[in-house]
Enzyme design. Structure first.
Site, mmCIF file in Angstrom:
data_model
loop_
_atom_site.group_PDB
_atom_site.id
_atom_site.type_symbol
_atom_site.label_atom_id
_atom_site.label_comp_id
_atom_site.label_asym_id
_atom_site.label_seq_id
_atom_site.Cartn_x
_atom_site.Cartn_y
_atom_site.Cartn_z
ATOM 1 N N GLU A 92 8.950 36.853 -60.736
ATOM 2 C CA GLU A 92 9.196 37.633 -61.942
ATOM 3 C C GLU A 92 10.118 38.806 -61.670
ATOM 4 O O GLU A 92 10.187 39.322 -60.565
ATOM 5 C CB GLU A 92 7.861 38.137 -62.504
ATOM 6 C CG GLU A 92 7.004 36.979 -62.961
ATOM 7 C CD GLU A 92 5.646 37.392 -63.488
ATOM 8 O OE1 GLU A 92 5.438 38.591 -63.731
ATOM 9 O OE2 GLU A 92 4.816 36.498 -63.649
ATOM 10 N N CYS A 105 13.256 45.785 -62.087
ATOM 11 C CA CYS A 105 12.320 45.658 -60.977
ATOM 12 C C CYS A 105 12.409 44.219 -60.498
ATOM 13 O O CYS A 105 12.174 43.292 -61.273
ATOM 14 C CB CYS A 105 10.905 45.996 -61.444
ATOM 15 S SG CYS A 105 9.663 45.815 -60.150
ATOM 16 N N CYS A 112 3.083 36.809 -51.729
ATOM 17 C CA CYS A 112 3.184 37.841 -50.700
ATOM 18 C C CYS A 112 2.107 37.608 -49.656
ATOM 19 O O CYS A 112 0.964 37.310 -50.002
ATOM 20 C CB CYS A 112 3.003 39.230 -51.322
ATOM 21 S SG CYS A 112 3.246 40.584 -50.139
ATOM 22 N N CYS A 116 -2.702 43.164 -50.027
ATOM 23 C CA CYS A 116 -3.266 44.476 -50.318
ATOM 24 C C CYS A 116 -4.391 44.262 -51.344
ATOM 25 O O CYS A 116 -4.238 43.467 -52.280
ATOM 26 C CB CYS A 116 -2.192 45.411 -50.872
ATOM 27 S SG CYS A 116 -0.840 45.681 -49.688
ATOM 28 N N CYS A 119 -3.648 44.502 -55.243
ATOM 29 C CA CYS A 119 -2.410 43.924 -55.788
ATOM 30 C C CYS A 119 -2.586 42.453 -56.118
ATOM 31 O O CYS A 119 -3.076 41.669 -55.303
ATOM 32 C CB CYS A 119 -1.263 44.095 -54.793
ATOM 33 S SG CYS A 119 0.287 43.395 -55.382
ATOM 34 N N CYS A 335 3.131 47.372 -62.986
ATOM 35 C CA CYS A 335 3.049 47.287 -61.525
ATOM 36 C C CYS A 335 1.847 46.481 -61.082
ATOM 37 O O CYS A 335 0.736 46.723 -61.529
ATOM 38 C CB CYS A 335 2.892 48.662 -60.913
ATOM 39 S SG CYS A 335 4.172 49.793 -61.372
HETATM 40 N N1 SAH Z 1 5.581 45.104 -50.793
HETATM 41 C C1 SAH Z 1 6.272 46.276 -51.249
HETATM 42 C C2 SAH Z 1 6.964 46.035 -52.554
HETATM 43 C C3 SAH Z 1 6.072 45.608 -53.698
HETATM 44 S S1 SAH Z 1 5.921 46.911 -54.825
HETATM 45 C C4 SAH Z 1 5.314 47.449 -51.324
HETATM 46 O O1 SAH Z 1 4.107 47.229 -51.197
HETATM 47 O O2 SAH Z 1 5.750 48.580 -51.447
HETATM 48 C C5 SAH Z 1 4.292 47.228 -54.630
HETATM 49 C C6 SAH Z 1 3.915 48.409 -55.457
HETATM 50 O O3 SAH Z 1 3.281 47.916 -56.616
HETATM 51 C C7 SAH Z 1 2.906 49.233 -54.715
HETATM 52 O O4 SAH Z 1 3.427 50.335 -54.094
HETATM 53 C C8 SAH Z 1 2.082 49.704 -55.824
HETATM 54 O O5 SAH Z 1 2.690 50.894 -56.210
HETATM 55 C C9 SAH Z 1 2.241 48.769 -56.932
HETATM 56 N N2 SAH Z 1 1.018 48.036 -57.243
HETATM 57 C C10 SAH Z 1 0.536 46.908 -56.701
HETATM 58 N N3 SAH Z 1 -0.592 46.528 -57.311
HETATM 59 C C11 SAH Z 1 -0.823 47.429 -58.283
HETATM 60 C C12 SAH Z 1 -1.827 47.578 -59.274
HETATM 61 N N4 SAH Z 1 -2.799 46.694 -59.416
HETATM 62 N N5 SAH Z 1 -1.735 48.646 -60.092
HETATM 63 C C13 SAH Z 1 -0.728 49.526 -59.971
HETATM 64 N N6 SAH Z 1 0.237 49.429 -59.068
HETATM 65 C C14 SAH Z 1 0.189 48.389 -58.230
#
Ligand code: SAH
Length: 353
Positions: A92, A105, A112, A116, A119, A335
């Site tokens: 996406e 974005c 991935c 995390c 996420c 996000c």
């Molecule tokens: N792998 C890289 C790029 C992905 S962006 C990284 O981790 O930085 C990932 C960003 O998405 C994270 O920094 C976080 O800010 C955001 N993110 C992921 N899951 C989220 C969630 N459930 N709610 C809000 N932000 C989230």
């Protein structure tokens, strides 16, 4: 014979492609300009190339961005694109209009591997790295489809995947995005977000033209970070911070530290004070991101009061801090919400134009 993808080749590869057709090097530069500056979608459009050459190009090559499987529009103007990938899987990209700018974005991996805890991308597993074509194709598609306006483009590499685990394709794409003869996006308008894959981060520091850097921190100490981000075991917080402090941002800007706030887990005043102490002396700014909750994620969003208190403690400690406003929540474009339930809904992809 299967035609090769011309869109997605860097300048050297285009010069090489021209050479194999018996053409001089400057033809490669012309192709580069047509593909990335003017974003031509056919060889017929390349009017300063002779008809014969255009025909020979079309015999050996094709120009492909990415196949749009779905496009969702949010009440706040945010657009979400779902792209179907060759060989299965999807990624996406999101278009986010704002008052004085607009932001794309983009994703760098299908799925991935980092997993995390908060996420959603990790939930559906890891498929593969995207190619240079697939990364640039997202930008080309979103830019062409966006309302025609004067507002400057920003690009954030904050979609699905970890960009520094797909270094070559990601940097190949960023170079073309930042090239004045390519997409011509100023380096300070481009931000790469990473958990801090250290060897790749060191490499990024040595790139002659670098984007802004955002580091996914999410915890003020290693023990808590490890619970949220398994990668902490491999690339510890202290080392990531030390590397980030050495990163030179375009035009003297500051590194961004992203911090997703999870209710009762990392959002208390104690955490805020610990974070302020951790960042003391580093020229960085904190971006607080209230969690976008989802049934698949075992955390809750922070209360507005907790967000305010957290933000106030950082500000009082002289840390530059902002709170990210969620955009496109009604279309699951916010996000961390990308790719939700995708694999479970193949019928939608089949209905694509
Ligand atoms: N792998 C890289 C790029 C992905 S962006 C990284 O981790 O930085 C990932 C960003 O998405 C994270 O920094 C976080 O800010 C955001 N993110 C992921 N899951 C989220 C969630 N459930 N709610 C809000 N932000 C989230």
């Amino acid at each position: 014979m299967k035609r090769a993808d011309l869109f997605g080749m860097d300048r050297a590869a285009l010069v090489q492609a021209a050479a194999t057709l018996g053409e001089p090097a400057y033809r490669g530069d012309q192709l580069y300009s047509w593909l990335y500056r003017k974003r031509a979608r056919s060889f017929e459009a390349m009017t300063d190339l002779g008809k014969g050459l255009r025909g020979r190009l079309a015999e050996s090559y094709r120009i492909r961005w990415l196949d749009v499987a779905e496009r969702g529009e949010s009440a706040d103007g945010t657009l979400k694109y779902l792209f179907q990938l060759d060989g299965g899987g999807s990624v996406e990209a999101v278009y986010i209009p704002e008052a004085r700018r607009r932001t794309i974005c983009l994703s760098t991996q299908a799925g991935c591997p980092l997993k995390c805890a908060f996420c959603l991308t990790g939930v559906s597993g890891y498929k593969r790295n995207l190619t240079l074509r697939e990364i640039l194709g997202q930008v080309a598609t979103v830019m062409e489809d966006a309302p025609k306006q004067e507002r400057a483009w920003n690009v954030v590499v904050m979609g699905m995947g970890e960009p520094l685990l797909n270094y070559d394709a990601t940097l190949g794409a960023l170079r073309i995005l930042m090239d004045p003869e390519g997409f011509a996006i100023a380096p300070r308008k481009l931000t790469l977000s990473t958990v801090g894959i250290l060897p790749a981060l060191e490499k990024l520091m040595r790139e002659p033209v670098r984007p802004n850097l955002a580091i996914s921190l999410h915890a003020p100490n290693a023990a808590l970070r490890r619970k949220l981000m398994p990668i902490e075991a491999k690339y510890p917080l202290a080392d990531v911070l030390a590397a980030a402090r050495r990163y030179e941002i375009p035009r003297g800007g500051m590194v961004t530290y992203e911090y997703v706030l999870l209710r009762g887990v990392n959002d208390t005043p104690t955490h805020a004070r610990e974070l302020a102490k951790l960042l003391k002396g580093s020229r960085g700014k904190v971006n607080l991101i209230p969690l976008n909750p989802a049934p698949e994620i075992p955390f809750e969003a922070p209360t507005p009061a907790a967000v305010d208190a957290f933000c106030a403690i950082l500000a009082a400690a002289q840390v530059t801090v902002s709170v990210r406003q969620p955009r496109g929540q009604d279309i699951l474009a916010a996000c961390g919400q990308l790719h939700l339930k995708r694999e479970a809904a193949p019928a939608l992809a089949a209905a694509a134009p």
